[in-house]
Design an enzyme around this catalytic site. Structure first.
Site, PDB file in Angstrom:
ATOM      1  N   LYS A  33      30.302  47.300  60.861  1.00 27.51           N
ATOM      2  CA  LYS A  33      29.454  47.279  62.064  1.00 27.51           C
ATOM      3  C   LYS A  33      30.062  46.345  63.107  1.00 27.51           C
ATOM      4  CE  LYS A  33      25.691  44.514  62.225  1.00 27.51           C
ATOM      5  NZ  LYS A  33      25.609  43.620  63.381  1.00 27.51           N
ATOM      6  N   ASN A  34      30.457  45.152  62.684  1.00 26.47           N
ATOM      7  CA  ASN A  34      30.881  44.145  63.657  1.00 26.47           C
ATOM      8  C   ASN A  34      32.289  44.358  64.178  1.00 26.47           C
ATOM      9  OD1 ASN A  34      28.370  43.103  63.411  1.00 26.47           O
ATOM     10  ND2 ASN A  34      28.954  41.365  62.129  1.00 26.47           N
ATOM     11  N   ARG A 103      20.912  42.550  70.747  1.00 25.76           N
ATOM     12  CA  ARG A 103      21.273  41.273  71.381  1.00 25.76           C
ATOM     13  C   ARG A 103      22.777  41.134  71.525  1.00 25.76           C
ATOM     14  NH1 ARG A 103      17.118  40.903  73.715  1.00 25.76           N
ATOM     15  NH2 ARG A 103      15.208  40.598  72.570  1.00 25.76           N
ATOM     16  N   CYS A 127      16.916  35.866  69.673  1.00 19.71           N
ATOM     17  CA  CYS A 127      16.697  36.958  68.716  1.00 19.71           C
ATOM     18  C   CYS A 127      16.244  36.317  67.415  1.00 19.71           C
ATOM     19  CB  CYS A 127      17.969  37.753  68.499  1.00 19.71           C
ATOM     20  SG  CYS A 127      19.108  36.858  67.480  1.00 19.71           S
ATOM     21  N   ARG A 132      20.460  32.913  71.471  1.00 18.16           N
ATOM     22  CA  ARG A 132      21.812  33.488  71.459  1.00 18.16           C
ATOM     23  C   ARG A 132      22.492  33.057  72.767  1.00 18.16           C
ATOM     24  NH1 ARG A 132      22.146  37.290  67.160  1.00 18.16           N
ATOM     25  NH2 ARG A 132      24.394  37.352  67.270  1.00 18.16           N
ATOM     26  N   PRO A 133      22.884  31.766  72.866  1.00 16.44           N
ATOM     27  CA  PRO A 133      23.507  31.303  74.111  1.00 16.44           C
ATOM     28  C   PRO A 133      24.816  32.053  74.383  1.00 16.44           C
ATOM     29  CG  PRO A 133      23.807  29.700  72.365  1.00 16.44           C
ATOM     30  CD  PRO A 133      22.875  30.734  71.836  1.00 16.44           C
ATOM     31  N   ILE A 134      25.164  32.150  75.636  1.00 19.27           N
ATOM     32  CA  ILE A 134      26.442  32.805  75.990  1.00 19.27           C
ATOM     33  C   ILE A 134      27.267  31.907  76.903  1.00 19.27           C
ATOM     34  CG2 ILE A 134      25.622  35.186  75.681  1.00 19.27           C
ATOM     35  CD1 ILE A 134      25.240  35.271  78.740  1.00 19.27           C
ATOM     36  N   ASP A 135      27.018  30.602  76.808  1.00 19.43           N
ATOM     37  CA  ASP A 135      27.745  29.653  77.674  1.00 19.43           C
ATOM     38  C   ASP A 135      29.258  29.747  77.480  1.00 19.43           C
ATOM     39  OD1 ASP A 135      26.846  28.642  75.092  1.00 19.43           O
ATOM     40  OD2 ASP A 135      27.917  26.810  75.604  1.00 19.43           O
ATOM     41  N   LEU A 136      29.698  29.972  76.253  1.00 22.10           N
ATOM     42  CA  LEU A 136      31.158  30.044  76.009  1.00 22.10           C
ATOM     43  C   LEU A 136      31.752  31.292  76.662  1.00 22.10           C
ATOM     44  CD1 LEU A 136      31.188  29.003  72.230  1.00 22.10           C
ATOM     45  CD2 LEU A 136      31.617  27.548  74.227  1.00 22.10           C
ATOM     46  N   ASP A 316      26.875  35.584  57.512  1.00 24.71           N
ATOM     47  CA  ASP A 316      26.188  36.844  57.225  1.00 24.71           C
ATOM     48  C   ASP A 316      26.011  37.070  55.727  1.00 24.71           C
ATOM     49  OD1 ASP A 316      27.791  38.728  59.914  1.00 24.71           O
ATOM     50  OD2 ASP A 316      26.263  37.160  59.899  1.00 24.71           O
ATOM     51  N   ILE A 338      26.047  27.789  61.087  1.00 21.80           N
ATOM     52  CA  ILE A 338      26.400  28.627  62.238  1.00 21.80           C
ATOM     53  C   ILE A 338      25.189  28.945  63.114  1.00 21.80           C
ATOM     54  CG2 ILE A 338      27.431  30.823  62.960  1.00 21.80           C
ATOM     55  CD1 ILE A 338      29.466  29.040  61.570  1.00 21.80           C
ATOM     56  N   ARG A 408      19.923  48.366  60.842  1.00 20.44           N
ATOM     57  CA  ARG A 408      20.903  47.999  61.870  1.00 20.44           C
ATOM     58  C   ARG A 408      22.293  47.813  61.275  1.00 20.44           C
ATOM     59  NH1 ARG A 408      19.463  42.795  64.568  1.00 20.44           N
ATOM     60  NH2 ARG A 408      21.603  43.131  65.251  1.00 20.44           N
TER      61      ARG A 408
HETATM   62  C1  EPZ Z   1      28.892  37.767  65.541  1.00 19.69           C
HETATM   63  O1  EPZ Z   1      27.804  37.315  66.330  1.00 19.69           O
HETATM   64  C2  EPZ Z   1      28.308  38.803  64.589  1.00 19.69           C
HETATM   65  N1  EPZ Z   1      27.741  39.914  65.350  1.00 19.69           N
HETATM   66  C3  EPZ Z   1      27.227  38.157  63.730  1.00 19.69           C
HETATM   67  O2  EPZ Z   1      26.772  39.132  62.793  1.00 19.69           O
HETATM   68  C4  EPZ Z   1      27.843  36.992  62.956  1.00 19.69           C
HETATM   69  O3  EPZ Z   1      26.839  36.339  62.224  1.00 19.69           O
HETATM   70  C5  EPZ Z   1      28.492  36.003  63.935  1.00 19.69           C
HETATM   71  O4  EPZ Z   1      29.458  36.704  64.758  1.00 19.69           O
HETATM   72  C6  EPZ Z   1      29.208  34.870  63.228  1.00 19.69           C
HETATM   73  O5  EPZ Z   1      30.174  35.393  62.364  1.00 19.69           O
HETATM   74  C7  EPZ Z   1      28.583  40.862  65.823  1.00 19.69           C
HETATM   75  O6  EPZ Z   1      29.792  40.797  65.661  1.00 19.69           O
HETATM   76  C8  EPZ Z   1      27.943  42.013  66.549  1.00 19.69           C
HETATM   77  P1  EPZ Z   1      29.142  33.744  67.531  1.00 19.69           P
HETATM   78  P2  EPZ Z   1      28.094  36.384  67.642  1.00 19.69           P
HETATM   79  O7  EPZ Z   1      29.328  33.907  68.979  1.00 19.69           O
HETATM   80  O8  EPZ Z   1      29.302  36.856  68.329  1.00 19.69           O
HETATM   81  C9  EPZ Z   1      26.872  29.893  69.093  1.00 19.69           C
HETATM   82  C10 EPZ Z   1      25.207  40.376  61.591  1.00 19.69           C
HETATM   83  O9  EPZ Z   1      24.328  40.072  60.776  1.00 19.69           O
HETATM   84  N2  EPZ Z   1      27.335  30.304  70.437  1.00 19.69           N
HETATM   85  O10 EPZ Z   1      30.325  33.506  66.645  1.00 19.69           O
HETATM   86  O11 EPZ Z   1      26.838  36.301  68.411  1.00 19.69           O
HETATM   87  C11 EPZ Z   1      25.808  30.859  68.558  1.00 19.69           C
HETATM   88  O12 EPZ Z   1      24.527  30.499  69.033  1.00 19.69           O
HETATM   89  C12 EPZ Z   1      25.405  39.563  62.856  1.00 19.69           C
HETATM   90  O13 EPZ Z   1      26.011  41.351  61.453  1.00 19.69           O
HETATM   91  C13 EPZ Z   1      27.143  29.426  71.507  1.00 19.69           C
HETATM   92  O14 EPZ Z   1      26.598  28.342  71.357  1.00 19.69           O
HETATM   93  O15 EPZ Z   1      28.358  34.994  66.922  1.00 19.69           O
HETATM   94  C14 EPZ Z   1      25.921  30.670  67.068  1.00 19.69           C
HETATM   95  O16 EPZ Z   1      25.189  29.522  66.702  1.00 19.69           O
HETATM   96  C15 EPZ Z   1      24.409  38.413  62.952  1.00 19.69           C
HETATM   97  N3  EPZ Z   1      27.555  29.818  72.745  1.00 19.69           N
HETATM   98  C16 EPZ Z   1      27.418  30.395  66.868  1.00 19.69           C
HETATM   99  O17 EPZ Z   1      27.940  30.024  68.146  1.00 19.69           O
HETATM  100  C17 EPZ Z   1      28.158  31.025  72.969  1.00 19.69           C
HETATM  101  O18 EPZ Z   1      28.526  31.313  74.139  1.00 19.69           O
HETATM  102  C18 EPZ Z   1      28.178  31.612  66.367  1.00 19.69           C
HETATM  103  O19 EPZ Z   1      28.032  32.609  67.320  1.00 19.69           O
HETATM  104  C19 EPZ Z   1      28.338  31.899  71.872  1.00 19.69           C
HETATM  105  C20 EPZ Z   1      27.924  31.521  70.608  1.00 19.69           C
END
Ligand code: EPZ
Length: 427
Positions: A33-34, A103, A127, A132-136, A316, A338, A408
């Site tokens: 999926k990812n 999300r 969610c 789900r911050p997107i600052d990065l 996950d 995480i 999902r």
């Molecule tokens: C991806 O989510 C996966 N989703 C998630 O899988 C997975 O748990 C996660 O990576 C970690 O491996 C998809 O690929 C669609 P991150 P993503 O950005 O990209 C923080 C599942 O069950 N963060 O690596 O959202 C964030 O809040 C799903 O299949 C910021 O602070 O994960 C989190 O605490 C759930 N600012 C941490 O980083 C940002 O701009 C990891 O997030 C972005 C993220």
């Protein structure tokens, strides 16, 4: 049996499991999926026909296909292959309703920006796992020259052209790394990402982009270099296997003291989980693209699991593996580093007789001789999978509601588990 889509519409969303049956036999793991979600988004970077094989029929995949159709692509599924034609004019805007369905569709931002020079998408919002911050994402795209402003719940990005630069991610975010890859393929010059996420799904996305004619090196490591090119063409790709689905099946086999073979796996993508299963006393035979696991009559606990960015123990995998540890012979400790709120399955496992104490981001699991079936509710995707693992191990009947979460990420979960002897059916 009605398709999963129909079941969503009809809200047939309960699984009933008669537990206590050791899982035996062989099952094929479907595409990841990812990996497939960002790969589908990447198809808008070319003006061609893209053929994606081993594309699982999941709710999130259907949502992504709806987003592509909304943008103006033509999308069709032929079995496990999805064909996306992006030759026509595309719009740059994803409506709120579609963004809210999933999300993690934030990686469309980079792809739309590259194709349309501007993007208007609604903020992903919180969610079930917490904010789900997107600052990065915003910081990285801004450093490449995108003008980004957020207002009224929408993110508006403008970038006549993006410029390659050095980007350091404060955290190896999977989504932010993907967004930079998607935004950098046409950028002027070279973009170097340091502290990039190393998840295999990133390498799979880069492999697909390179098949289109992109120039990306180092994906899957902490340093990724993308050299901008003028244009990309349609490509064909087979998605890597889903390492978290593989983990879930193995956790279920271990919790039921079974003996299973998984096919279509890449063992190297699951080293952290396989090492834990070995520590629990499972015997593993690792093939080229298969894993055979025989579980012991009594599982040993795991002193301490800490979720980490890849190749550390995957967040996950935390909940399905915790479900298995509830019936280990001793105490295990799990730290979730995480996500902020990823223990929602604990309360439901306790309803089934598990002995788990949560303190902030740490859970202490004291193994019990057996779980007992109960009526429980899935609160998020992997937490729902944990309830399936627990239901398969429990004595008696378990009923799980809110299947839309499980659907999902798991294609036809009841059919696949039934093929291993599980007594499971969708109500
Ligand atoms: C991806 O989510 C996966 N989703 C998630 O899988 C997975 O748990 C996660 O990576 C970690 O491996 C998809 O690929 C669609 P991150 P993503 O950005 O990209 C923080 C599942 O069950 N963060 O690596 O959202 C964030 O809040 C799903 O299949 C910021 O602070 O994960 C989190 O605490 C759930 N600012 C941490 O980083 C940002 O701009 C990891 O997030 C972005 C993220």
């Amino acid at each position: 049996m009605a398709s999963q889509f129909l079941q969503e519409v009809l809200h047939v969303n309960r699984l009933t499991i008669e537990g206590g049956v050791p899982l035996e036999g062989s099952v094929r793991v479907h595409g990841a999926k990812n990996a497939v979600l960002p790969i589908l988004a990447a198809t808008i970077l070319n003006r061609g026909v893209n053929v994606i094989h081993d594309c699982p029929d999941l709710k999130d995949v259907r949502t992504t296909m709806k987003i592509l159709t909304h943008l103006g692509a033509s999308v069709k599924r032929e079995g496990s292959t999805v064909i996306v034609n992006t030759e026509g004019e595309l719009t740059n805007h994803i409506p709120d309703a579609l963004m809210r369905e999933m999300r993690s569709s934030i990686f469309f931002m980079g792809a739309i920006l590259s194709r349309c020079k501007s993007a208007r998408i609604s903020a992903p919002g919180g969610c079930e796992l917490g904010p789900r911050p997107i600052d990065l994402h915003i910081k990285a795209l801004g450093e490449m020259g995108a003008k980004i402003q957020e207002s009224h719940g929408y993110i508006n990005c403008e970038a006549e052209h993006l410029v390659g630069t050095n980007i350091h991610l404060a955290f190896p975010s999977v989504g932010a790394t993907e967004n930079v890859l998607l935004a950098a393929v046409f950028a002027d010059g070279k973009t170097t990402v340091t502290n990039a996420a190393k998840e295999p799904e990133i390498a799979d996305l880069a492999a697909f982009l390179n098949q289109m004619g992109a120039d990306i090196r180092g994906a899957g490591t902490g340093v990724v270099e993308i050299t901008g090119v003028k244009e990309l063409h349609g490509a064909e790709h087979t998605v890597i296997p889903d390492r978290i689905v593989a983990t879930t099946y193995l956790a279920a086999a271990a919790a039921t003291h079974g003996n299973v073979t998984l096919t279509n796996v890449i063992p190297a993508h699951n080293t952290a989980v396989l090492s834990c299963l070995k520590d629990c006393g499972c015997s593993l035979t690792i093939g080229e693209q298969s894993v055979t696991m025989r579980a012991p009559r009594v599982l040993a606990p795991l002193d301490y699991i800490k979720t980490l960015p890849y190749p550390g123990f995957p967040t996950d995998a935390q909940s399905p593996m915790m479900a298995m540890l509830t019936v280990a012979d001793g105490t295990s400790i799990v730290a979730e580093t995480i996500f902020e709120s990823r223990f929602k399955h604990v309360e439901e496992l306790v309803r089934m007789g598990a002995d788990i104490k949560v303190d902030g981001r740490v859970a202490v699991i004291r193994g019990v001789p057996a779980l007992s079936g109960a009526t429980v509710t899935a609160m998020d995707l992997r937490g729902g999978a944990a309830l399936v693992v627990a239901g398969l191990a429990a004595n008696g009947l378990t009923e799980i509601s809110n299947l839309q979460y499980i659907d999902r990420g798991y294609e036809d979960i009841e059919h696949n588990l039934r093929s291993l002897g599980a007594r499971i059916r969708r109500a």
